[in-house]
Design a protein around this motif. Sequence first.
Motif, PDB file in Angstrom:
ATOM      1  N   UNK B  77      70.749 -17.080  17.127  1.00  0.00           N
ATOM      2  CA  UNK B  77      70.854 -17.692  15.801  1.00  0.00           C
ATOM      3  C   UNK B  77      70.862 -16.562  14.772  1.00  0.00           C
ATOM      4  N   UNK B  79      71.868 -16.790  11.083  1.00  0.00           N
ATOM      5  CA  UNK B  79      71.329 -17.080   9.750  1.00  0.00           C
ATOM      6  C   UNK B  79      71.327 -18.571   9.462  1.00  0.00           C
ATOM      7  N   UNK B  80      70.595 -18.927   8.397  1.00  0.00           N
ATOM      8  CA  UNK B  80      70.556 -20.289   7.866  1.00  0.00           C
ATOM      9  C   UNK B  80      71.172 -20.247   6.485  1.00  0.00           C
ATOM     10  N   UNK B 119      69.817 -13.050   1.627  1.00  0.00           N
ATOM     11  CA  UNK B 119      68.455 -12.630   1.290  1.00  0.00           C
ATOM     12  C   UNK B 119      67.814 -11.932   2.485  1.00  0.00           C
ATOM     13  N   UNK B 123      61.675 -11.108   3.899  1.00  0.00           N
ATOM     14  CA  UNK B 123      61.065 -11.897   2.813  1.00  0.00           C
ATOM     15  C   UNK B 123      61.088 -13.395   3.112  1.00  0.00           C
ATOM     16  N   UNK B 124      61.723 -13.792   4.240  1.00  0.00           N
ATOM     17  CA  UNK B 124      61.886 -15.220   4.549  1.00  0.00           C
ATOM     18  C   UNK B 124      61.557 -15.505   6.017  1.00  0.00           C
ATOM     19  N   UNK B 125      60.382 -15.075   6.430  1.00  0.00           N
ATOM     20  CA  UNK B 125      59.847 -15.412   7.759  1.00  0.00           C
ATOM     21  C   UNK B 125      60.763 -14.979   8.901  1.00  0.00           C
ATOM     22  N   UNK B 126      61.395 -13.834   8.734  1.00  0.00           N
ATOM     23  CA  UNK B 126      62.220 -13.294   9.808  1.00  0.00           C
ATOM     24  C   UNK B 126      63.578 -13.962   9.940  1.00  0.00           C
ATOM     25  N   UNK B 127      63.911 -14.873   9.001  1.00  0.00           N
ATOM     26  CA  UNK B 127      65.198 -15.563   9.070  1.00  0.00           C
ATOM     27  C   UNK B 127      66.118 -15.040   7.971  1.00  0.00           C
ATOM     28  N   UNK B 129      68.711 -15.472   5.348  1.00  0.00           N
ATOM     29  CA  UNK B 129      69.032 -16.665   4.562  1.00  0.00           C
ATOM     30  C   UNK B 129      70.272 -16.393   3.718  1.00  0.00           C
TER      31      UNK B 129
END
Lengths: 134, 134
Positions: B77, B79-80, B119, B123-127, B129
Motif C-alpha cells: 500500500x 498512499x491514501x 504530506x 507526520x501522518x502515522x507512517x502513511x 497522504x
Amino acid sequence: MIGRLNHVAIAVADLAAAAATYRNTLGAKVSEPEAIAEHGVTVVFVELPNTKIELLEPLGEASPIAGFVAKNPAGGIHHLCYEVEDILAARDTLKAAGARVLGDGEPKIGAHGKPVLFLHPKDFNGALVELEQA
Amino acid sequence: MIGRLNHVAIAVADLAAAAATYRNTLGAKVSEPEAIAEHGVTVVFVELPNTKIELLEPLGEASPIAGFVAKNPAGGIHHLCYEVEDILAARDTLKAAGARVLGDGEPKIGAHGKPVLFLHPKDFNGALVELEQA
C-alpha cells in the motif's frame, strides 16, 4: 465479489497522538477510543463521508498488531477491509483460486460484531486484506 | 477539513497480475491500464461502490514509485488520498500545524487532472497522504 471498502486500518504506537492528528490537523470527525480486549487493540474511528479509517493501538501482550508496531514505530497502514455479502462463499471461491486464508480458515467475529477473515498479503499485492460480511 | 477517501494506491511490480487478482480472484470491476507518462506510472482503477483502489506500476526510469517497488517487490500500500475543498487553504492550515508538505509545497496537477499535494508520512502515522482538491 468484494463490495464497499469498509475501512483502512492504520496501526500506531500512540493512539492519542494519532487521533489528535486526524481530529486537529486533518479536521476529521474522530470517535473516542474503545478498548477491544478480545481483539488485542484499542481503536479510534475516523469517520469520513464514504468510509472509515481505523486507528489501532496494541492492547495487551498478545496483541496481533504488536509485532507490526514494533517494526513500524512511526505507525503504518496495516490492512484494508472489503465487505462481502457471504463470507463462507467468498472464502471458498478464494481458496479455489489458490489464495491463502489466514488462521484456521473459519470466520471470526470481528471488531464490528460481524464475521471476518484475513487473506495472506503475498496473494494480494503486499496488502493484508480483511473480508467482512456486511 | 478532509472529506472523502478518494482512493487507496497500491504499488506493484506487475500490473497485469495485480489487475487479474482484483478482477478474477476478488471479483471487482477493474479498468483497462492507462499509462500516465508525466506521473511515471501506469494505473488501473478498481471501482468499488464507495471509493477506488488504484493499482500503480512504475513507468520509466524516473518513476516516483520505482524505489518503493524495488523495496517491496511483492507490492504494498503506497498512499491514501483524501479529498479537500480548497487545497491551498488545506496546505496553509497543515503547514501552520507543523506538518511537512512534500516537494516545493505548490500543488501539482495529479493523475485525475486535479490539484494534489503529498504530506510527509512521518507526520501522518507512517502513511503517505495525498490531498486532492475535489
